[in-house]
Motif scaffolding. Structure first.
Motif, PDB file in Angstrom:
ATOM      1  N   PHE A  19      30.103  37.602 -26.895  1.00  0.00           N
ATOM      2  CA  PHE A  19      29.996  37.001 -25.566  1.00  0.00           C
ATOM      3  C   PHE A  19      28.593  36.455 -25.306  1.00  0.00           C
ATOM      4  CE2 PHE A  19      33.462  40.124 -25.264  1.00  0.00           C
ATOM      5  CZ  PHE A  19      34.487  39.271 -24.885  1.00  0.00           C
ATOM      6  N   GLY A  20      27.850  36.170 -26.376  1.00  0.00           N
ATOM      7  CA  GLY A  20      26.544  35.539 -26.244  1.00  0.00           C
ATOM      8  C   GLY A  20      25.446  36.473 -25.787  1.00  0.00           C
ATOM      9  N   GLN A  21      25.722  37.242 -24.719  1.00  0.00           N
ATOM     10  CA  GLN A  21      24.757  38.156 -24.126  1.00  0.00           C
ATOM     11  C   GLN A  21      23.470  37.441 -23.740  1.00  0.00           C
ATOM     12  OE1 GLN A  21      24.262  41.815 -26.323  1.00  0.00           O
ATOM     13  NE2 GLN A  21      26.429  42.322 -26.207  1.00  0.00           N
ATOM     14  N   LEU A  22      23.619  36.250 -23.162  1.00  0.00           N
ATOM     15  CA  LEU A  22      22.470  35.550 -22.616  1.00  0.00           C
ATOM     16  C   LEU A  22      22.056  36.207 -21.308  1.00  0.00           C
ATOM     17  CD1 LEU A  22      23.675  31.864 -23.136  1.00  0.00           C
ATOM     18  CD2 LEU A  22      22.235  33.233 -24.663  1.00  0.00           C
ATOM     19  N   LEU A  23      20.782  36.091 -20.963  1.00  0.00           N
ATOM     20  CA  LEU A  23      20.283  36.649 -19.705  1.00  0.00           C
ATOM     21  C   LEU A  23      20.621  35.680 -18.579  1.00  0.00           C
ATOM     22  CD1 LEU A  23      16.821  38.007 -20.907  1.00  0.00           C
ATOM     23  CD2 LEU A  23      18.939  39.277 -20.526  1.00  0.00           C
ATOM     24  N   SER A  24      21.445  36.144 -17.635  1.00  0.00           N
ATOM     25  CA  SER A  24      22.004  35.255 -16.613  1.00  0.00           C
ATOM     26  C   SER A  24      20.963  34.657 -15.695  1.00  0.00           C
ATOM     27  CB  SER A  24      23.054  36.012 -15.787  1.00  0.00           C
ATOM     28  OG  SER A  24      22.461  37.128 -15.132  1.00  0.00           O
ATOM     29  N   GLU A  25      19.826  35.339 -15.517  1.00  0.00           N
ATOM     30  CA  GLU A  25      18.807  34.858 -14.585  1.00  0.00           C
ATOM     31  C   GLU A  25      17.867  33.833 -15.219  1.00  0.00           C
ATOM     32  OE1 GLU A  25      17.153  38.719 -16.356  1.00  0.00           O
ATOM     33  OE2 GLU A  25      19.100  37.853 -15.814  1.00  0.00           O
ATOM     34  N   LEU A  26      17.991  33.624 -16.536  1.00  0.00           N
ATOM     35  CA  LEU A  26      17.134  32.674 -17.239  1.00  0.00           C
ATOM     36  C   LEU A  26      17.898  31.396 -17.563  1.00  0.00           C
ATOM     37  CD1 LEU A  26      15.267  34.967 -19.813  1.00  0.00           C
ATOM     38  CD2 LEU A  26      14.583  34.346 -17.486  1.00  0.00           C
ATOM     39  N   SER A  27      17.171  30.298 -17.668  1.00  0.00           N
ATOM     40  CA  SER A  27      17.781  29.027 -18.076  1.00  0.00           C
ATOM     41  C   SER A  27      18.080  29.059 -19.572  1.00  0.00           C
ATOM     42  CB  SER A  27      16.824  27.873 -17.776  1.00  0.00           C
ATOM     43  OG  SER A  27      15.679  27.962 -18.624  1.00  0.00           O
ATOM     44  N   ALA A  28      18.830  28.064 -20.045  1.00  0.00           N
ATOM     45  CA  ALA A  28      19.106  27.965 -21.484  1.00  0.00           C
ATOM     46  C   ALA A  28      17.800  27.897 -22.266  1.00  0.00           C
ATOM     47  CB  ALA A  28      19.965  26.733 -21.763  1.00  0.00           C
ATOM     48  N   LEU A  29      16.853  27.082 -21.798  1.00  0.00           N
ATOM     49  CA  LEU A  29      15.560  26.957 -22.475  1.00  0.00           C
ATOM     50  C   LEU A  29      14.842  28.301 -22.526  1.00  0.00           C
ATOM     51  CD1 LEU A  29      13.559  24.839 -23.713  1.00  0.00           C
ATOM     52  CD2 LEU A  29      12.436  24.859 -21.474  1.00  0.00           C
ATOM     53  N   GLU A  30      14.817  29.021 -21.420  1.00  0.00           N
ATOM     54  CA  GLU A  30      14.114  30.302 -21.366  1.00  0.00           C
ATOM     55  C   GLU A  30      14.799  31.349 -22.236  1.00  0.00           C
ATOM     56  OE1 GLU A  30      12.283  29.930 -16.828  1.00  0.00           O
ATOM     57  OE2 GLU A  30      14.350  30.613 -17.135  1.00  0.00           O
ATOM     58  N   ASN A  31      16.128  31.337 -22.279  1.00  0.00           N
ATOM     59  CA  ASN A  31      16.853  32.277 -23.132  1.00  0.00           C
ATOM     60  C   ASN A  31      16.484  32.078 -24.597  1.00  0.00           C
ATOM     61  OD1 ASN A  31      19.106  34.264 -22.196  1.00  0.00           O
ATOM     62  ND2 ASN A  31      19.292  32.541 -20.763  1.00  0.00           N
ATOM     63  N   VAL A  32      16.395  30.820 -25.028  1.00  0.00           N
ATOM     64  CA  VAL A  32      16.085  30.536 -26.431  1.00  0.00           C
ATOM     65  C   VAL A  32      14.614  30.826 -26.723  1.00  0.00           C
ATOM     66  CG1 VAL A  32      16.030  28.748 -28.205  1.00  0.00           C
ATOM     67  CG2 VAL A  32      17.931  28.834 -26.584  1.00  0.00           C
ATOM     68  N   ALA A  33      13.737  30.534 -25.770  1.00  0.00           N
ATOM     69  CA  ALA A  33      12.301  30.717 -25.985  1.00  0.00           C
ATOM     70  C   ALA A  33      11.897  32.178 -26.010  1.00  0.00           C
ATOM     71  CB  ALA A  33      11.515  29.990 -24.892  1.00  0.00           C
ATOM     72  N   LEU A  34      12.644  33.049 -25.340  1.00  0.00           N
ATOM     73  CA  LEU A  34      12.230  34.440 -25.174  1.00  0.00           C
ATOM     74  C   LEU A  34      11.934  35.160 -26.489  1.00  0.00           C
ATOM     75  CD1 LEU A  34      11.651  36.759 -23.241  1.00  0.00           C
ATOM     76  CD2 LEU A  34      14.108  37.294 -23.255  1.00  0.00           C
ATOM     77  N   PRO A  35      12.815  35.102 -27.526  1.00  0.00           N
ATOM     78  CA  PRO A  35      12.483  35.808 -28.772  1.00  0.00           C
ATOM     79  C   PRO A  35      11.183  35.332 -29.401  1.00  0.00           C
ATOM     80  CG  PRO A  35      14.791  35.175 -28.754  1.00  0.00           C
ATOM     81  CD  PRO A  35      14.148  34.475 -27.600  1.00  0.00           C
ATOM     82  N   ALA A  36      10.911  34.030 -29.320  1.00  0.00           N
ATOM     83  CA  ALA A  36       9.662  33.510 -29.878  1.00  0.00           C
ATOM     84  C   ALA A  36       8.461  34.047 -29.124  1.00  0.00           C
ATOM     85  CB  ALA A  36       9.669  31.977 -29.853  1.00  0.00           C
ATOM     86  N   MET A  37       8.560  34.160 -27.808  1.00  0.00           N
ATOM     87  CA  MET A  37       7.471  34.711 -27.015  1.00  0.00           C
ATOM     88  C   MET A  37       7.259  36.183 -27.332  1.00  0.00           C
ATOM     89  SD  MET A  37       8.253  32.778 -23.382  1.00  0.00           S
ATOM     90  CE  MET A  37       6.943  33.627 -22.505  1.00  0.00           C
ATOM     91  N   LEU A  38       8.348  36.901 -27.584  1.00  0.00           N
ATOM     92  CA  LEU A  38       8.243  38.323 -27.906  1.00  0.00           C
ATOM     93  C   LEU A  38       7.595  38.563 -29.264  1.00  0.00           C
ATOM     94  CD1 LEU A  38      11.688  39.643 -26.598  1.00  0.00           C
ATOM     95  CD2 LEU A  38       9.431  40.025 -25.580  1.00  0.00           C
TER      96      LEU A  38
END
Length: 269
Positions: A113-132
């Motif tokens: 089910f993707g498990q995307l973070l609902s409060e973040l945009s598509a861009l922010e969801n994808v960028a998050l692992p790189a920032m971490l």
């Protein structure tokens, strides 16, 4: 800066299950994997080899051990016995903190089910692992924008998960898994919540994209048509690898012309 690369080709082999090119050194190797939950044996001696750019489908009914195998290979579970080695280093000998860092930096994950973070945009969801993993916000968002564009999602960067179709959301999940250029991507029923045509499109993108970055891919699925997208396949029953077609209802893999027909139906949407 993280950038998508061009795809390359692959082939098949078994056993031990190996994802591609018999002469290639395995990126991730498992030998004699045993895992027990109390008195229940979930894995009863499984061998797997995964090489860069190769893909392996793991099939089997509920309770066969396929999800346990994925969790052990990913370092989420430590096996009761046996060895998992990433690039020659034993994963099970790492501390819990080290295994957590490994999953963050060297592995990617795609869930049903993707498990995307609902409060973040598509861009922010994808960028998050790189920032971490230490990238600046600007670097991470540029890499995310490139991956979204490469996967046909240009223009959706500001949308939140609830504003995306199921196929779009799962492609965002694929981009998120790939943004750090992982060595291995684990996908657990990645098309299970999608219709057939959209599911085929997601599998095409997943297989081609992991090849493009040179990552090994493990796909857990109950669908023989989904498994047909991968270079190799193993069937599991009662924690063991069994002959293809030995599991009732799992099918025997693609028949002549079937794979081409599946690919022909994968219309991007």
């Amino acid at each position: 800066m993280t950038q998508p690369a061009a795809p390359r080709s692959a082939s098949t082999s078994h056993p031990p299950a190996t994802s591609v090119r018999a002469d290639a050194a395995p990126r991730l190797a498992a030998r004699g994997l045993v895992h027990r939950f109390g008195e229940t044996t979930a894995l009863a001696g499984v061998d797997v080899d995964l090489v860069d750019g190769g893909s392996l489908a793991v099939m089997g009914p509920s309770g066969s051990g396929k999800s346990t195998l994925l969790h052990v290979l990913a370092g989420i579970l430590v096996p009761t016995a046996g060895v998992v080695a990433l690039g020659g280093r034993e994963v099970q000998s790492l501390s819990e903190k080290e295994r957590s860092l490994l999953r963050r930096r060297r592995y990617g994950f795609v869930f049903q089910f993707g498990q995307l973070l609902s409060e973040l945009s598509a861009l922010e969801n994808v960028a998050l692992p790189a920032m971490l993993t230490g990238s600046s916000r600007a670097q991470a968002e540029e890499a995310a924008r490139q991956w979204l564009g490469a996967l046909g999602l240009a223009g959706t960067e500001s949308r939140r998960p609830g504003e995306l179709s199921g196929g779009q959301a799962q492609r965002v999940a694929v981009a998120r898994a790939l943004v750090t250029r992982p060595e291995v991507v684990f996908a657990d029923e990645p098309t299970g919540s999608l219709d057939q045509a959209t599911g085929h499109d997601v599998m095409r993108l997943l297989v081609e994209s992991t090849r493009a970055v040179g990552a090994a891919l493990v796909v857990v699925t109950h669908d023989a048509q989904v498994a047909a997208w991968c270079d190799a396949r193993i069937d599991m029953l009662d924690g063991r690898v069994v002959a293809a077609g030995a599991v009732p209802g799992s099918g025997v893999g693609p028949r002549p012309g079937e794979l081409e027909a599946i690919r022909a139906t994968a219309v991007p949407r």
